[in-house]
Design an enzyme around this catalytic site. Sequence first.
Site, PDB file in Angstrom:
ATOM      1  N   LYS A 178       0.850  -1.199   0.000  1.00 53.40           N
ATOM      2  CA  LYS A 178       0.000   0.000   0.000  1.00 53.40           C
ATOM      3  C   LYS A 178       0.885   1.248   0.000  1.00 53.40           C
ATOM      4  O   LYS A 178       1.497   1.576   1.010  1.00 53.40           O
ATOM      5  CB  LYS A 178      -0.919   0.032   1.224  1.00 53.40           C
ATOM      6  CG  LYS A 178      -1.775   1.304   1.293  1.00 53.40           C
ATOM      7  CD  LYS A 178      -2.219   1.607   2.693  1.00 53.40           C
ATOM      8  CE  LYS A 178      -2.864   2.973   2.844  1.00 53.40           C
ATOM      9  NZ  LYS A 178      -2.200   4.101   2.186  1.00 53.40           N
ATOM     10  N   GLU A 253       8.868   2.049  11.644  1.00 52.50           N
ATOM     11  CA  GLU A 253       9.763   3.209  11.603  1.00 52.50           C
ATOM     12  C   GLU A 253       8.888   4.448  11.724  1.00 52.50           C
ATOM     13  O   GLU A 253       8.017   4.675  10.881  1.00 52.50           O
ATOM     14  CB  GLU A 253      10.581   3.230  10.320  1.00 52.50           C
ATOM     15  CG  GLU A 253      11.654   2.165  10.260  1.00 52.50           C
ATOM     16  CD  GLU A 253      12.705   2.301  11.337  1.00 52.50           C
ATOM     17  OE1 GLU A 253      12.921   3.432  11.821  1.00 52.50           O
ATOM     18  OE2 GLU A 253      13.313   1.287  11.708  1.00 52.50           O
ATOM     19  N   CYS A 287      12.677  11.622   7.932  1.00 49.40           N
ATOM     20  CA  CYS A 287      12.720  11.318   9.358  1.00 49.40           C
ATOM     21  C   CYS A 287      14.110  11.494   9.944  1.00 49.40           C
ATOM     22  O   CYS A 287      14.264  11.591  11.160  1.00 49.40           O
ATOM     23  CB  CYS A 287      12.206   9.904   9.616  1.00 49.40           C
ATOM     24  SG  CYS A 287      13.087   8.619   8.701  1.00 49.40           S
ATOM     25  N   GLU A 385       8.357  16.452  16.249  1.00 48.28           N
ATOM     26  CA  GLU A 385       8.717  16.330  14.842  1.00 48.28           C
ATOM     27  C   GLU A 385       7.768  17.168  13.990  1.00 48.28           C
ATOM     28  O   GLU A 385       6.548  17.036  14.088  1.00 48.28           O
ATOM     29  CB  GLU A 385       8.663  14.872  14.386  1.00 48.28           C
ATOM     30  CG  GLU A 385       9.149  14.691  12.959  1.00 48.28           C
ATOM     31  CD  GLU A 385       9.154  13.245  12.515  1.00 48.28           C
ATOM     32  OE1 GLU A 385      10.082  12.859  11.771  1.00 48.28           O
ATOM     33  OE2 GLU A 385       8.245  12.495  12.898  1.00 48.28           O
TER      34      GLU A 385
END
Length: 483
Positions: A178, A253, A287, A385
Amino acid sequence: MKLGDLQLSPRHLINGRWEIGTTSGISTNPSDTREVVAEYARADRNETELAVRAAADALPTWSQSTPQRRADVLDLIGSELLARKDELGALLAREEGKTLPEAVAEVARSGQIFKFFAGEALRIPGELMASVRQGVQVDVTREPVGVVGIIAPWNFPFAIPAWKIAPALAYGNTVVFKPAELVPACGWALAEIISRSGLPAGAFNLVMGSGREVGQTLVDHPLVNALSFTGSVATGERILRATSQRRAKVQLEMGGKNPLIVLADADMDQAIDCALQGSYFSTGQRCTASSRLIVEGSVHEAFVARLRQRLVNLKVGHALERGTEMGPVVDSNQLAQNLGYIDMAKSEGAEHVWGGERIERATPGHYMSPALFLARPEHRIAREEIFGPVACVLRADDYEHALALANDTPYGLCAGICTTSLKHAMHFKRHAVVGMTMVNLPTAGVDFHVPFGGRKESSHGPREQGRYAAEFYTTVKTGYMLA
């Protein structure tokens, strides 16, 4: 298949057939929002169910295929990606907004990943051991874990799927993939290449659509033996809870708030380059980005002044335009989130140094100037973040203080240091509480043949990439036999 064909109507690949889906969506060019890159098919739970069952049905055939066959398939995929890196890089730049040189390099990296795992398919390890009992022989082998669900993000739409799909297939698993809804054309382009590689029908399946429909079906389905996800912490935590209830294998992750320490003895030109590349290239949408710049007090003022000047001169523009150093933000939602953090930082008392405004270019797009703040450790801009071209500078008294600030975060993906001191470099590599360390290098930028992953809230489960990928994509079997 021509690139023009890829742009029109990406479809699902289920059991070796291209399917039109139940509904459709569009992806647009963030550098020019007037341009529709793709009108793509969106799957529902029923179509995702069909893809999972197709993968389960294909598992006996593919899992028992020879290592040579797997190697040939992966090598063919890698070769086509490398041959078409310019064409596919242009598609990536148009759909995600990454500058063209970065996009072409990403496609090339994805090809190299497939070729690496073509080699690994021929090197699946095992052990023959002596038993503690007389006349008994022991062997340890690795076998495929089964059907693997892969949920990939939008920021590296070729490389991240590649480093999940390639090892899954190399070790004999079957796949349901996906891609993120912001990059369906990239996901489809990769799947189209894979579909012509010689895999049996159902061994690789593509389903596009929402996390609520497609993603949740993969998470909950009893035939999905393992699930690899890259995305937000909140979504990763929900996946972990759901998969643990049915004891599926899971790999997560989930981001980072990565520090880059700059000590007084650092080569300042090198440190500025590390900060600029790590914080702002790829529009800060990775990231591993350096979003916390921790600078020793005696060089703090000079560092900030020099970095500000580089940001003033940084060329922000259309991803395909020659000379563009930073492209647009991926979409309007991400841009709004970035600008919201800019306002929040100002309201909390962080000192605004440069940027953070929405800007106009010749084409309508999601453009903003790179932002820099002076912050304190308690500011949210220094703790959460953002996933955009926003960085903050924290002042450190000395190396020990800088290391403490670097580790003062719930994340633990990557950390860097700029220094000419071997003593501090070695100490930092040992005591930074992260999965990856960089010395005199940007925090963003990793090799494909070595482990990738972090600690704390950044990652969960076995590492990605390199030979360590076997820990997730295989299961170990111990056999005993009377000799």
